[in-house]
Design an enzyme around this catalytic site. Structure first.
Site, PDB file in Angstrom:
ATOM      1  N   ASP A   3       1.442  24.861   6.013  1.00  0.00           N
ATOM      2  CA  ASP A   3       2.910  24.916   5.765  1.00  0.00           C
ATOM      3  C   ASP A   3       4.510  24.439   7.305  1.00  0.00           C
ATOM      4  OD1 ASP A   3       2.489  25.123   2.795  1.00  0.00           O
ATOM      5  OD2 ASP A   3       2.169  26.534   3.039  1.00  0.00           O
ATOM      6  N   GLY A  41       5.113  21.690   8.645  1.00  0.00           N
ATOM      7  CA  GLY A  41       5.955  20.496   8.026  1.00  0.00           C
ATOM      8  C   GLY A  41       4.705  19.127   8.648  1.00  0.00           C
ATOM      9  N   LYS A  42       3.592  19.872   8.647  1.00  0.00           N
ATOM     10  CA  LYS A  42       3.518  18.671   9.574  1.00  0.00           C
ATOM     11  C   LYS A  42       3.740  16.885   8.929  1.00  0.00           C
ATOM     12  CE  LYS A  42      -0.252  19.657  10.350  1.00  0.00           C
ATOM     13  NZ  LYS A  42      -1.620  19.069   9.314  1.00  0.00           N
ATOM     14  N   SER A  43       3.321  16.772   7.578  1.00  0.00           N
ATOM     15  CA  SER A  43       3.495  15.921   6.845  1.00  0.00           C
ATOM     16  C   SER A  43       4.541  15.387   6.625  1.00  0.00           C
ATOM     17  CB  SER A  43       2.285  15.754   5.689  1.00  0.00           C
ATOM     18  OG  SER A  43       1.066  15.951   5.524  1.00  0.00           O
ATOM     19  N   LEU A  98     -52.157   3.874   7.976  1.00  0.00           N
ATOM     20  CA  LEU A  98     -52.183   4.947   6.898  1.00  0.00           C
ATOM     21  C   LEU A  98     -53.601   5.843   6.605  1.00  0.00           C
ATOM     22  CD1 LEU A  98     -51.049   2.113   4.039  1.00  0.00           C
ATOM     23  CD2 LEU A  98     -49.775   4.726   4.743  1.00  0.00           C
ATOM     24  N   GLY A 132     -57.029   6.588   6.441  1.00  0.00           N
ATOM     25  CA  GLY A 132     -57.693   5.965   5.879  1.00  0.00           C
ATOM     26  C   GLY A 132     -58.673   4.671   6.689  1.00  0.00           C
ATOM     27  N   GLY A 158     -58.828   3.030   9.892  1.00  0.00           N
ATOM     28  CA  GLY A 158     -59.663   3.152  10.496  1.00  0.00           C
ATOM     29  C   GLY A 158     -59.250   3.510  12.116  1.00  0.00           C
ATOM     30  N   LYS A 159     -58.240   4.106  12.042  1.00  0.00           N
ATOM     31  CA  LYS A 159     -57.389   4.766  13.175  1.00  0.00           C
ATOM     32  C   LYS A 159     -58.512   5.265  14.498  1.00  0.00           C
ATOM     33  CE  LYS A 159     -54.575   7.447  11.608  1.00  0.00           C
ATOM     34  NZ  LYS A 159     -54.679   6.810  10.283  1.00  0.00           N
ATOM     35  N   SER A 194     -48.089   9.380  11.883  1.00  0.00           N
ATOM     36  CA  SER A 194     -47.421   8.934  12.802  1.00  0.00           C
ATOM     37  C   SER A 194     -45.920   7.803  11.468  1.00  0.00           C
ATOM     38  CB  SER A 194     -47.599   8.123  14.282  1.00  0.00           C
ATOM     39  OG  SER A 194     -48.171   7.295  14.583  1.00  0.00           O
TER      40      SER A 194
END
Lengths: 651, 320
Positions: free
Chosen positions: A41, A43-45, A475, A477, A479-480, A548
């Protein structure tokens, strides 16, 4: 010799530039950016409303809206509640508080102003810091009845920490203390006791009543004992942050400007000092030097540029420069280090934990950094230093940091643009901290100080091939592992030094504490990346097969090693095919809801956007895929280093 | 000078840059450099940015700054514009400037809205804006997968805009959370986001209406002629003056268009943007008029006033 020559040349140029700045500022004071802060309060504004109203910056329709709103939400009875002008968010109006910074613009015939009205509550300190970071001055309001409060101290300290140079101490509501000089003097001396040692360039106290307009724009007749200028005149007289041309030249490269083969320029904003055509410059990180050939802009070429100018530099030689590089002059270089000390303002609900890795943005450089130790915490209300091992929301600490690669910087006190940084959480992407670098810990500008006697290059020569990470993503499966396994076998037959990392050998040991939540998946990949990097240092070709799923973590691994050492191989098998193969029966379980967070089912997979290789396993036999990987390694020269001392095979 | 000639000359300036006759005033130079910095930061940090081009004066300034920021390269992003109910002169201006500067222009319309017959007369300004602007914008961003979009909004326009960051983070459904904005310190903009999320960028945040006009005058930036006073067919509704642009403006019973000398302080969709009576036919006169103006520019925009707190609400739903 050359440095003597350039410094004698620079002297008259500098003097001329300083002169022209003085002439300019006489003609136009430029913009002043300031913040207002104080308790709820104080009084900035009202003050900002008064400034806007009295400088005729409020329009009729805005006044009409304000009158309407004052009746509905106002706290000033029948009077206009200026706070409603600034508290523009519905939540702010409902609660009657300021949550976030509001920016307002006004001008007098002397200069233009940008004012940031900042929140007073401790909870919103980060928003106050946001406003302060771009401010030249701070107007700190104090209620004459209440005097210096805890919030006054906090705001003063943060203002000091962020490097705001000027303070105007507005002792407001003087009407409520009978316009008495004794009360004003008392508050001023109490404030000076706290602020004097902080090193502001100026502290100007003004006795004021924003509500009645005393000493806001015009001199007040009610306080004849005050001989100083009113608030607005004080603000008109302060120095703004006009071009700081006396300091060292710095320009962070933001963007490489390459419209065609004939033009290659480096775009950025000069952050300090000045540069002229013909000047010698150095790329701070690599140490390469060249000269400025032209300074290009859409307004034609310039003979010189100084702090604040957005330009594009074209250089004499083809020097390797990219975004994040900092250009400087060879006789006055910034620091280069991966260990430094900084003040940190923590801005996140989740506490700062030393050791955790964050993204750090300094200028246009982005690195990974972590806090190694908190030297002390500063109590923002009392300015006392206390030991700490964590920082909570809105706490300030003086910390030691390390980054994964050396950064180019300047101490924040000397060149703010060169020492300011933010920390960003890699998972939530939130800005979690603001920091100001104090100094380098190692003091060494040569980061390779502890370079090992046997280098990676030595090992690679000895092994007869270059190291690399072959990162197989795709994904479950897809084959990585099958392909990675065959690739490694082929490499081993050729005599290469290899190692393979996959979920099986990592999850059971190194990462057995991790589950499958997003955060754990991220950490899993981070650790694998670090291990892979060690193998690369050792000269090995590492195959890594991990689902990943997140692009950011794959990019993280890529960033750990040199360009060309990370080879992303996307095993692009559609989920329908993977689910059909289902070698471990996992898809069946996931679809039945027995496994949670299964990639492709209830957890996302972000396909690589520009992988080095894409393998389509649906119609291609694994042997063909393996050939493609090996061919790629040959093309890239990873398998073409010859003359190894001990390598028995030529590969 | 014809519009074609004006815009041809404008495009020439970026082929052979000419030094300025006198330096830009210091505060405009500072604003210009700040905006250029922001644009370069976006171009360097995002994969697929876009500039929202509304054809108005702020967009003209933004486009001009983009031409300067990347020179001699072209702005490395496309320009996107939406909604069907723009004044005819705006459409003509847009197509010509895009052609002269060789811009990659994407015109997006919410077809679904058109088919549903959404228009501001029958549907009201609130629904029209929701469907033809907010939804159309979201569609355009989603269709092209833009991850950052420049907008020409300024903080001095409206009180919720005064609170918004320069890099304003939006969630997957393009919503703005005003209570939880990222701290934005110095010029260190946080450009990180998760897939599907996006960032709105406001390079003109710190410009005021007066800055825009003085910059247009200083830099001789072409703008849509509707900003200059001229004799135009108009009708008066609820104390505000509307231009009768073509037969898409249905006249109410008893209404007869009257010629008045008017201009626009701001340009949006024609049924939602009121004109002001003014004699200001040059930039100097416009600036002079502004300095004595007693109403704000958005007072002529119906959409700001249709509900209380209305701009904040629109922004939370994804409006710029």
């Amino acid at each position: 010799m050359s440095s003597t020559a350039s410094s004698t040349q620079a002297a008259p140029a500098q003097a001329a530039a300083q002169l022209s700045v003085r002439e300019l500022s006489a003609a136009e004071r430029g913009v002043l950016r300031f913040i207002t802060c104080g308790s709820v309060d104080d009084g900035k504004s009202t003050l900002i409303g008064r400034l806007l109203y009295d400088t005729k910056l409020l329009f009729e329709d805005q006044l009409a809206a304000l009158e309407r709103d004052s009746v509905r939400h106002g706290t000033q009875g029948k009077n206009m509640d200026f706070a409603l002008l600034l508290d523009g968010l519905e939540a702010e109006r409902e609660q009657g508080i300021t949550i976030d910074v509001a920016y307002r613009y006004f001008a007098t015939d002397k200069r233009k102003f940008i004012v940031a009205d900042t929140p007073g509550h401790e909870q919103y300190t980060r928003n106050m810091a946001t406003g302060a970071s771009t401010a030249d001055a701070a107007v700190i309001l104090v209620d004459a009845r209440k005097g210096v409060l805890t919030q006054t101290r906090r705001h003063t300290f943060i203002t000091h920490l962020i490097g705001v140079r000027h303070i105007v101490l507005a002792v407001n509501k003087m009407d409520l203390v009978g316009y008495e000089q004794a009360r004003f003097d008392e508050i001023v001396s109490e404030y000076m006791a706290l602020a004097d040692k902080l090193g502001f360039e100026s502290i100007s106290p003004v006795p004021m009543s924003a509500l009645n307009g005393d000493n806001v724009i015009g001199r007040s007749e009610r306080m004849p004992w005050y001989s100083g200028p009113p608030l607005l005149a004080q603000l008109e007289a302060l120095d703004g942050s006009e071009a700081d041309i006396a300091t060292a030249f710095r320009m962070p490269v933001q963007w490489v400007n390459r419209p065609n083969l004939d033009f290659r320029g480096f775009s950025g904003q000069v952050s300090s000092g000045q540069i002229a055509v013909g000047d010698e410059i150095v790329v701070a990180k690599s140490g390469r030097t060249t000269r400025v050939k032209t300074i290009s802009t859409a307004d034609g070429p310039l003979p010189s540029a100084s702090a604040g100018d957005a330009v594009t530099l074209v250089l004499e030689d083809e020097v390797d420069i990219s975004r994040g590089d900092v250009l400087a002059k060879p006789d006055d270089r910034p620091e280069l280090s991966s260990q430094f000390v900084a003040n940190i303002l923590w801005m996140n609900e989740e506490k700062l934990a030393p050791g955790r890795s964050y993204l750090m943005k300094v200028g246009a450089q982005i690195v990974q950094a972590s806090v190694k130790a908190i030297k002390h915490r500063v109590d923002v209300n009392t300015m006392e230093q206390t030991p700490a091992n964590e920082l909570a929301l809105n706490e300030i600490g003086f910390c030691e940091l390390t980054s994964n690669q050396p950064i180019v910087f300047d101490p924040y006190d000397a060149i703010p643009e060169g020492g300011a940084f933010i920390l960003v959480d890699r998972y939530s992407n939130q800005t979690v901290a603001a920091g100001m670098i104090s100094h380098s810990l190692s003091r060494a500008t040569n980061v390779h100080k502890h370079a090992m006697d046997v280098t990676q290059d030595d090992r690679s020569r000895a092994y007869g091939h270059k190291p690399a990470i072959l990162w197989f993503t795709g994904l479950s499966g897809s084959g990585k592992s099958t392909i990675a396994n065959l690739v490694e076998r082929r490499l081993a037959q050729m005599g290469a030094h290899t190692y393979s990392l996959d979920g099986d050998n990592v999850r059971q040991g190194l990462n057995k504490d991790l589950g499958f939540s997003d955060a754990d998946r991220v950490e899993n990949i981070r650790r694998v990346g670090e291990v892979a990097k060690l193998f690369v240092d050792a000269g090995t070709i590492v195959t890594a097969s991990f689902i990943s799923p997140f692009k950011s973590e794959r990019d993280l691994v890529r960033s750990l090693v040199k360009p060309g050492e990370y080879i992303e191989i996307f095993v692009d098998t559609p989920i329908t095919v993977c689910a059909q193969r289902d070698p471990k029966g996992l898809y069946k379980k996931a679809m039945a809801g027995e496994i949670k967070n299964f990639t492709g089912i209830d957890s996302p997979y972000e396909p690589p956007e520009s992988p080095e290789l894409i393998l389509e396993t649906t119609n291609e036999p694994p042997e063909v895929s393996v050939d493609r990987v090996i061919n790629y390694l040959r093309e890239q020269g990873i398998l073409s280093v010859s003359g190894g001392a001990t390598a028995g095979y030529s590969i | 000078m014809t519009l074609d000639r004006l815009l041809t000359d404008y495009a020439e300036r970026f082929k052979e840059p000419r030094p300025r006759a006198r330096p830009l005033p210091a505060h405009l130079k500072r604003l210009e450099a700040e905006s250029i910095f922001i644009m370069r930061e976006v171009a360097a940090s995002f994969e697929n940015p876009v500039m929202l081009y509304s054809i108005g004066k702020d967009s003209s300034v933004m486009l001009h700054l983009a031409m300067k920021a990347f020179w001699p390269s072209r702005p490395p992003f496309p320009f996107c514009t939406s909604t069907t109910r723009k004044f005819r002169e705006m459409i003509a201006f847009r197509d010509l400037i895009a052609q002269k500067l060789g811009l990659d222009l994407i015109v997006h319309t919410n077809q679904d809205g058109v088919e549903r017959g959404i228009n501001p007369y029958a549907s009201g300004s609130s629904l029209h804006t929701q469907v033809m602007k907010t939804e159309a914008l979201r569609q355009a961003l989603d269709t092209h997968g833009f991850d950052a979009a420049f907008g020409g909004a300024r903080r001095d326009e409206e009180k919720s805009r005064a609170k918004e960051r320069i890099f304003s983070f939006r969630n997957e459904s393009h919503g703005w959370d005003p209570k939880n904005q990222r701290p934005e310190l110095w010029n260190l903009y946080n450009t990180r986001k998760a897939p599907g999320e996006s960032i709105r960028v406001f390079p003109l945040s710190n410009w005021t209406e007066l800055d825009i006009w003085t910059y247009i005058a200083e830099e001789e930036i072409p703008i849509v002629p509707l900003y200059f006073a001229d004799r135009r067919p108009t009708v008066e509704r609820d104390g505000q003056i509307f231009m009768v642009d073509d037969d898409r403006t249905p006249l109410k019973a008893g209404e007869v268009p009257v010629d008045r000398v008017v201009r626009f302080r701001t340009l949006g969709c024609y049924p939602l943007t009121a004109a002001v009576e003014s004699e200001a036919a040059s930039l100097e006169e416009i600036v002079a008029e502004m300095l004595t103006a007693r109403t704000s520019e958005r007072s002529g925009r119906l959409i700001d006033h249709d509900e209380s707190g209305s701009m904040e609400k629109k922004k939370r739903e994804g409006y710029f």
